[in-house]
Design a protein around this motif. Structure first.
Motif, mmCIF file in Angstrom:
data_model
loop_
_atom_site.group_PDB
_atom_site.id
_atom_site.type_symbol
_atom_site.label_atom_id
_atom_site.label_comp_id
_atom_site.label_asym_id
_atom_site.label_seq_id
_atom_site.Cartn_x
_atom_site.Cartn_y
_atom_site.Cartn_z
ATOM 1 N N ILE A 180 32.844 37.634 41.675
ATOM 2 C CA ILE A 180 32.438 38.421 40.517
ATOM 3 C C ILE A 180 32.862 39.507 40.493
ATOM 4 O O ILE A 180 33.307 40.483 39.587
ATOM 5 C CB ILE A 180 30.709 38.407 40.548
ATOM 6 N N THR A 181 33.025 40.430 41.856
ATOM 7 C CA THR A 181 33.677 41.793 41.956
ATOM 8 C C THR A 181 35.025 41.789 41.589
ATOM 9 O O THR A 181 35.548 42.504 40.824
ATOM 10 C CB THR A 181 33.288 42.255 43.446
ATOM 11 N N ILE A 182 35.552 40.711 42.027
ATOM 12 C CA ILE A 182 37.119 40.466 41.799
ATOM 13 C C ILE A 182 37.311 40.172 40.391
ATOM 14 O O ILE A 182 38.250 41.036 39.626
ATOM 15 C CB ILE A 182 37.587 39.294 42.351
ATOM 16 N N ILE A 183 36.505 39.597 39.745
ATOM 17 C CA ILE A 183 36.732 39.380 38.334
ATOM 18 C C ILE A 183 36.393 40.688 37.492
ATOM 19 O O ILE A 183 37.094 40.901 36.541
ATOM 20 C CB ILE A 183 35.533 38.263 37.856
ATOM 21 N N ALA A 184 35.421 41.383 37.837
ATOM 22 C CA ALA A 184 34.922 42.728 37.043
ATOM 23 C C ALA A 184 36.333 43.692 37.353
ATOM 24 O O ALA A 184 36.595 44.349 36.361
ATOM 25 C CB ALA A 184 33.883 43.233 37.583
ATOM 26 N N VAL A 185 36.858 43.681 38.585
ATOM 27 C CA VAL A 185 37.910 44.642 38.725
ATOM 28 C C VAL A 185 39.094 44.308 38.400
ATOM 29 O O VAL A 185 39.927 45.163 37.901
ATOM 30 C CB VAL A 185 37.799 45.161 40.347
ATOM 31 N N PHE A 186 39.672 43.212 38.733
ATOM 32 C CA PHE A 186 40.967 42.742 38.529
ATOM 33 C C PHE A 186 41.304 42.140 37.216
ATOM 34 O O PHE A 186 42.256 41.862 37.024
ATOM 35 C CB PHE A 186 41.557 41.958 39.731
ATOM 36 N N PHE A 187 40.262 41.683 36.478
ATOM 37 C CA PHE A 187 40.451 40.957 35.277
ATOM 38 C C PHE A 187 39.801 41.529 34.106
ATOM 39 O O PHE A 187 39.351 40.900 33.234
ATOM 40 C CB PHE A 187 39.813 39.600 35.340
ATOM 41 N N THR A 188 39.641 42.836 34.106
ATOM 42 C CA THR A 188 39.320 43.708 33.148
ATOM 43 C C THR A 188 40.269 44.721 32.531
ATOM 44 O O THR A 188 40.637 45.427 33.485
ATOM 45 C CB THR A 188 38.031 44.432 33.354
#
Length: 413
Positions: A180-188
């Motif tokens: 979820i950290t990856i989603i928040a940081v890299f897919f925003t």
């Protein structure tokens, strides 16, 4: 006879609904429902791909609230927020009551989980190097599907020591937090700062009310929905709101409470997640055409091969290598009930990416339907390979443990 007829259908319906709800709290049943939804999607997509695609891209929701989304987007952004809310609760429970509460015990699954995210990404990049837009998919093999993995473990190796399940659960929980950290940081890409700040404020208010032991589910449900909506329109993936709210939920029981809010939320929402949210997401995400051209294209696509290698090979090397290194360096200790062969089997099991890998794959290649479909096929293939290999190894280890226990019992007599 008349008395029985008068009672039907409501008491029987309520009883069977209760039994079904209880069953969905079991890992095996939730995994089976998700598998059936996946099979149904594959069958429909291969029988009538046009009607399947028409269904998943049907737009519903109020446009004036910016919530006119396709059904598959509702599944990604809305239904999976329930799944990640439960994941957030599990993370907090682990930090307060579980393995993560003790640094010494936490070191083994945490370091294994971290290595189990880094190594698959590196394996993916090595295999897919030079392929068009390959860098967009590096995060796909970093995820472990906690529900599916635990279901396979429960079905094939229920007789294994509980320490193995604790290791898998804790490492998968850390993995979910990392995902979820990856989603928040890299897919925003574009952030509405005002909406995000408002969402953070609502989540903070939710946490404050929890800390002050304010009771009443109808206080928290509107706050949770508002937080989800604000994060959704902010441009940050809405599942982040689910994890944040889960982490804010109180895990200690107050005086006069039989169960903590986290236990109650988990009890009520886990059947919804296992019985509807995750299967609906799987149904709307896993429908890919499996004809000769598609399968041939998959084997010739280095991005897809990178996903498969990352999940099947990279996860094993990362999780097992991270655990071995942690023990070797004296940072952690392997349970006396476990053998390194047990750890090898469960490390392969961590290669079941499924739910979160499908989500990240959709985010990474959502604007390229052909590549997204191929990546979905790769995730499904890798998850199947990891499931079968792990199941075989776990069954072998179960027999070893049972034989060892029989020898101990014989000597004791």
């Amino acid at each position: 006879m008349r008395r029985t007829a008068e009672k039907w259908p409501f008491p029987l319906t309520a009883r069977y609904a209760g039994q079904l709800t209880e069953a969905l709290r079991a890992e095996t049943v939730g995994g089976v429902v998700m598998l059936l939804a996946t099979v149904a999607a594959l069958v429909w997509a291969n029988v009538s791909s046009d009607s399947y695609e028409a269904l998943r891209t049907t737009v519903v929701g109020p446009e004036f609230l910016h919530l006119n989304l396709e059904l598959y987007k509702w599944a990604q952004n809305g239904l999976l927020a329930i799944f990640f809310f439960i994941a957030g609760i599990e993370v907090k429970e682990e930090f307060v009551h579980g393995e993560l509460a003790n640094l010494r015990k936490a070191a083994l699954p945490v370091l294994a989980a971290v290595a189990g995210m880094i190594v698959p990404a590196l394996v993916y990049l090595a295999v897919s190097w030079g392929a068009p837009q390959s860098s967009r998919g590096w995060a796909i093999p970093t995820a472990t599907d906690i529900a599916f993995a635990l279901a396979v473990l429960a079905v094939t190796a229920s007789a294994m020591p509980t320490a193995l399940r604790a290791f898998l659960l804790t490492s998968a929980v850390v993995d979910d937090l990392g995902a979820i950290t990856i989603i928040a940081v890299f897919f925003t890409e574009h952030v509405n700062v005002l909406a995000l700040a408002a969402g953070a404020a609502v989540i903070g208010l939710y946490g404050l009310l929890q800390a002050r032991r304010v009771r009443g589910v109808w206080i928290y449900v509107p706050l949770a929905l508002l937080a989800w909506y604000l994060v959704e329109i902010s441009g940050v993936h809405a599942t982040v709101a689910g994890v944040a709210l889960g982490l804010m939920t109180r895990v200690h029981s107050a005086p006069g409470e039989e169960n903590s809010p986290a236990e109650l939320a988990d009890h009520r929402l886990r059947p919804v997640s296992a019985g509807f949210a995750v299967p609906a997401f799987a149904f709307l995400s896993a429908g890919v055409v499996l004809d000769a051209d598609a399968l041939g294209g998959m084997t010739g696509d280095r991005v897809v091969l990178g996903v498969i290698a990352g999940l099947v090979v990279g996860k094993f090397l990362g999780v097992f290598g991270g655990a071995w290194l942690a023990v070797r360096l004296g940072l952690a200790k392997l349970s006396e009930d476990l053998h390194w062969r047990d750890m090898a089997a469960v490390s392969i099991l961590a290669g079941i990416g499924f739910t979160v890998s499908l989500l990240i794959g959709g985010l990474a290649f959502g604007d390229d339907p052909e590549r997204a479909s191929a990546v979905t096929t790769g995730v499904l293939a890798a998850s199947l390979i990891a499931s079968v290999l792990a199941a075989i190894l776990l069954r072998v280890r179960v027999r070893k443990h049972l034989n060892a226990q029989d020898d101990v019992d014989t000597r004791a007599r």
